[in-house]
Design a protein around this motif. Structure first.
Motif, PDB file in Angstrom:
ATOM      1  N   TYR A 143       0.834  -1.208   0.000  1.00  0.00           N
ATOM      2  CA  TYR A 143       0.000   0.000   0.000  1.00  0.00           C
ATOM      3  C   TYR A 143       0.871   1.261   0.000  1.00  0.00           C
ATOM      4  N   LEU A 144       1.900   1.276   0.833  1.00  0.00           N
ATOM      5  CA  LEU A 144       2.778   2.449   0.907  1.00  0.00           C
ATOM      6  C   LEU A 144       3.496   2.682  -0.420  1.00  0.00           C
ATOM      7  N   PRO A 168       5.621  -0.989  -9.045  1.00  0.00           N
ATOM      8  CA  PRO A 168       6.734  -0.803  -8.092  1.00  0.00           C
ATOM      9  C   PRO A 168       6.796  -1.874  -7.000  1.00  0.00           C
ATOM     10  N   PRO A 169       5.657  -2.226  -6.348  1.00  0.00           N
ATOM     11  CA  PRO A 169       5.746  -3.329  -5.372  1.00  0.00           C
ATOM     12  C   PRO A 169       6.203  -4.646  -5.992  1.00  0.00           C
ATOM     13  N   ASN A 170       5.742  -4.932  -7.210  1.00  0.00           N
ATOM     14  CA  ASN A 170       6.145  -6.178  -7.867  1.00  0.00           C
ATOM     15  C   ASN A 170       7.632  -6.189  -8.188  1.00  0.00           C
ATOM     16  N   MET A 171       8.148  -5.052  -8.620  1.00  0.00           N
ATOM     17  CA  MET A 171       9.573  -4.978  -8.935  1.00  0.00           C
ATOM     18  C   MET A 171      10.428  -5.070  -7.677  1.00  0.00           C
ATOM     19  N   ILE A 172      10.063  -4.338  -6.646  1.00  0.00           N
ATOM     20  CA  ILE A 172      10.844  -4.347  -5.411  1.00  0.00           C
ATOM     21  C   ILE A 172      10.758  -5.715  -4.734  1.00  0.00           C
ATOM     22  N   GLY A 173       9.562  -6.302  -4.744  1.00  0.00           N
ATOM     23  CA  GLY A 173       9.410  -7.637  -4.166  1.00  0.00           C
ATOM     24  C   GLY A 173      10.211  -8.686  -4.913  1.00  0.00           C
ATOM     25  N   SER A 174      10.269  -8.574  -6.241  1.00  0.00           N
ATOM     26  CA  SER A 174      11.062  -9.520  -7.038  1.00  0.00           C
ATOM     27  C   SER A 174      12.547  -9.323  -6.787  1.00  0.00           C
ATOM     28  N   GLY A 205       5.527 -12.625  -0.892  1.00  0.00           N
ATOM     29  CA  GLY A 205       4.352 -13.076  -1.618  1.00  0.00           C
ATOM     30  C   GLY A 205       3.190 -12.117  -1.492  1.00  0.00           C
ATOM     31  N   SER A 206       3.079 -11.424  -0.346  1.00  0.00           N
ATOM     32  CA  SER A 206       2.004 -10.457  -0.127  1.00  0.00           C
ATOM     33  C   SER A 206       2.376  -9.062  -0.612  1.00  0.00           C
ATOM     34  N   LEU A 207       3.655  -8.760  -0.619  1.00  0.00           N
ATOM     35  CA  LEU A 207       4.115  -7.483  -1.168  1.00  0.00           C
ATOM     36  C   LEU A 207       3.842  -7.417  -2.666  1.00  0.00           C
ATOM     37  N   HIS A 312     -10.333   0.128   3.101  1.00  0.00           N
ATOM     38  CA  HIS A 312     -10.014  -1.134   2.431  1.00  0.00           C
ATOM     39  C   HIS A 312      -8.654  -1.671   2.854  1.00  0.00           C
ATOM     40  N   LEU A 313      -7.726  -0.782   3.232  1.00  0.00           N
ATOM     41  CA  LEU A 313      -6.402  -1.221   3.652  1.00  0.00           C
ATOM     42  C   LEU A 313      -6.493  -2.067   4.919  1.00  0.00           C
ATOM     43  N   TRP A 314      -7.240  -1.579   5.905  1.00  0.00           N
ATOM     44  CA  TRP A 314      -7.320  -2.289   7.185  1.00  0.00           C
ATOM     45  C   TRP A 314      -8.088  -3.597   7.037  1.00  0.00           C
ATOM     46  N   LEU A 315      -9.121  -3.608   6.193  1.00  0.00           N
ATOM     47  CA  LEU A 315      -9.803  -4.876   5.929  1.00  0.00           C
ATOM     48  C   LEU A 315      -8.859  -5.836   5.212  1.00  0.00           C
ATOM     49  N   GLY A 316      -8.044  -5.303   4.323  1.00  0.00           N
ATOM     50  CA  GLY A 316      -7.052  -6.125   3.626  1.00  0.00           C
ATOM     51  C   GLY A 316      -6.065  -6.755   4.581  1.00  0.00           C
ATOM     52  N   CYS A 317      -5.664  -6.009   5.626  1.00  0.00           N
ATOM     53  CA  CYS A 317      -4.747  -6.561   6.628  1.00  0.00           C
ATOM     54  C   CYS A 317      -5.415  -7.673   7.431  1.00  0.00           C
ATOM     55  N   ILE A 318      -6.719  -7.547   7.652  1.00  0.00           N
ATOM     56  CA  ILE A 318      -7.442  -8.546   8.438  1.00  0.00           C
ATOM     57  C   ILE A 318      -7.575  -9.860   7.673  1.00  0.00           C
TER      58      ILE A 318
END
Length: 443
Positions: A143-144, A168-174, A205-207, A312-318
């Protein structure tokens, strides 16, 4: 950390069979360098190793309990240049074939005798807690990064461009997968295999999210931007693949520097793996899980009442841990093949099922948001997409498997795997989302 009680005992026949397989792997790589052919049995073994390049679910923990060696905890990359000559390897029978194996033999009986293990049920609980905690942290990081590189701040990505918001998250996570999931995974596993699996399957995997990537391409195509949709897949694959390769190469370089300078020993950094450190790690993760879930529930209720755009972010964390756990169990199918004959063992069916099913679920929620009116329904749907689907699907594991196949014997398998994943997800997503939108004339 060892997960079995037989790690310091004499090897059983099952272990010798693994060692034999390991010797075969080393012979195969040595013969490849000499330009020799590869036997059909070696091809089969190579296919299974490649298919297990990413997640292998519970086998990552159970294998150690039974034999002290895990078959594959990470990608087997021929370009790692870590092959040991056959003569030297014959004196190190307990060394695993993969430089990224999650667990390996201690090679020191005195050290083994001084170590104690947690009961199996504590290990089971610990692994699930690690996955949940690091999965939630992966959701928050994603999210960030989306906000940072999105239109609100940097403006490098957009929902209306092939530079999609999750790039960006996909690239950094990879990139991090090259570090934590390939080069340093075995080192992390010496301290805690649960932490190693949690960092790769849980955090990375979640990033990264394949379903979010696929949905953005569907939204582009449904509005007639087919070229952008194609470029989004093509450039997306290219960028995450080279992010992963860059991660592997930089991690190998850093490891070489640490080895040459002996920096770890000079700094006196050495964490002992014993029952005390294992217990402390479990308590720490359990505390973090309680805090993260408690804060997420409280903020979700607060933001839902105030119509905040972070609901939606906090529900996503749950709900995120549910997606991580599901993908962890699906990973058992990686390297298993189909039917009694175990056809296509090279295909990581667990990761394939996770990515395609998550893409379909995300497309279904997108369709429901168009069909059902209601502010709260939209928030809940978006939260389920962001958390459940985002954590159920993964790009970091997908691209690690893709990279392993590209460097393997049959390069074409990498592109078949990528095409099946992308075309399958996009095709089913079109039926679930795009066709209803076109038929109903929804904006």
């Amino acid at each position: 950390m060892d997960l079995g009680n037989n790690d310091c005992e004499p090897r059983k026949s099952g272990s010798f069979s693994r060692i034999s397989s390991t010797n075969s792997s080393f012979r195969r790589h040595s013969f490849n360098r000499l330009g020799s052919g590869i036997h059909e049995a070696d091809n089969d073994s190579d296919h299974q190793s490649v298919s297990e390049a990413g997640d292998i679910g519970d086998r990552a923990l159970h294998s150690k309990r039974h034999s002290g060696i895990i078959e594959s905890g990470g990608p087997v990359f021929p370009f790692d240049n870590l092959v040991i000559p056959i003569e030297e390897h014959s004196r190190k029978e307990s060394q695993p074939s993969s430089p990224d194996a999650i667990l390996h033999d201690k090679g020191n009986n005195e050290e083994c005798e001084n170590e104690k293990e947690l009961p199996w049920f504590m290990t089971y609980i610990s692994s699930r807690i690690h996955l949940a905690v690091l999965g939630i942290l992966g959701v928050l990081t994603r999210y960030l990064l989306e906000r940072l590189f999105g239109p609100q701040v940097v403006g490098a990505t957009s929902d209306n461009s092939y530079m999609y918001i999750d790039l960006p998250p996909n690239m950094i996570g990879s990139f991090l997968m090259g570090w934590l999931g390939t080069v340093y995974k075995k080192d992390i596993s010496k301290f805690s295999p649960e932490l190693a699996v949690g960092l790769t399957t849980g955090y990375l995997g979640s990033l990264t999210t394949f379903s979010g990537w696929n949905q953005k391409m569907l939204e582009l195509s449904v509005n007639g931007h087919w070229v952008f949709s194609f470029l989004g897949f093509f450039l997306g694959l290219f960028l995450v693949a080279y992010s992963f390769i860059f991660g592997v190469e930089t991690a190998k370089g850093a490891k070489w520097v640490f080895t040459k300078t002996n920096l770890n020993k000079k700094c006196g950094f050495e964490v002992k793996n014993n029952i005390i450190t294992q217990t402390i790690l479990i308590l720490l993760m359990l505390t973090l899980l309680g805090l993260l879930l408690g804060i997420s529930v409280a903020l979700f209720k607060k933001d839902l009442e105030s119509d905040s755009n972070t609901s939606h972010l906090w529900l996503g964390c749950i709900v995120g841990p549910i997606g991580v756990w599901t993908r962890f169990y699906l990973a058992k199918f990686n390297g298993k093949g189909l039917g009694k004959t175990k056809m296509m063992k090279w295909m990581p069916f667990g990761t394939l099922i996770a990515n395609v099913s998550a893409s379909c679920i995300m497309a279904a929620f997108a369709t429901l948001k168009e069909a059902v009116e209601g502010k709260h329904f939209g928030i809940v749907s978006t939260g389920m997409q962001f958390g459940l689907c985002g954590c159920l699907s993964t790009v970091s594991t997908f691209i690690a498997e893709f990279g392993a196949m590209r460097e393997g014997v049959d390069t074409w398998q990498a592109y078949v795997y990528a095409l099946v994943t992308m075309i399958g997800s996009f095709g089913l997503g079109t039926l679930i989302y795009s066709v209803p939108v076109w038929a109903k004339g929804w904006p």
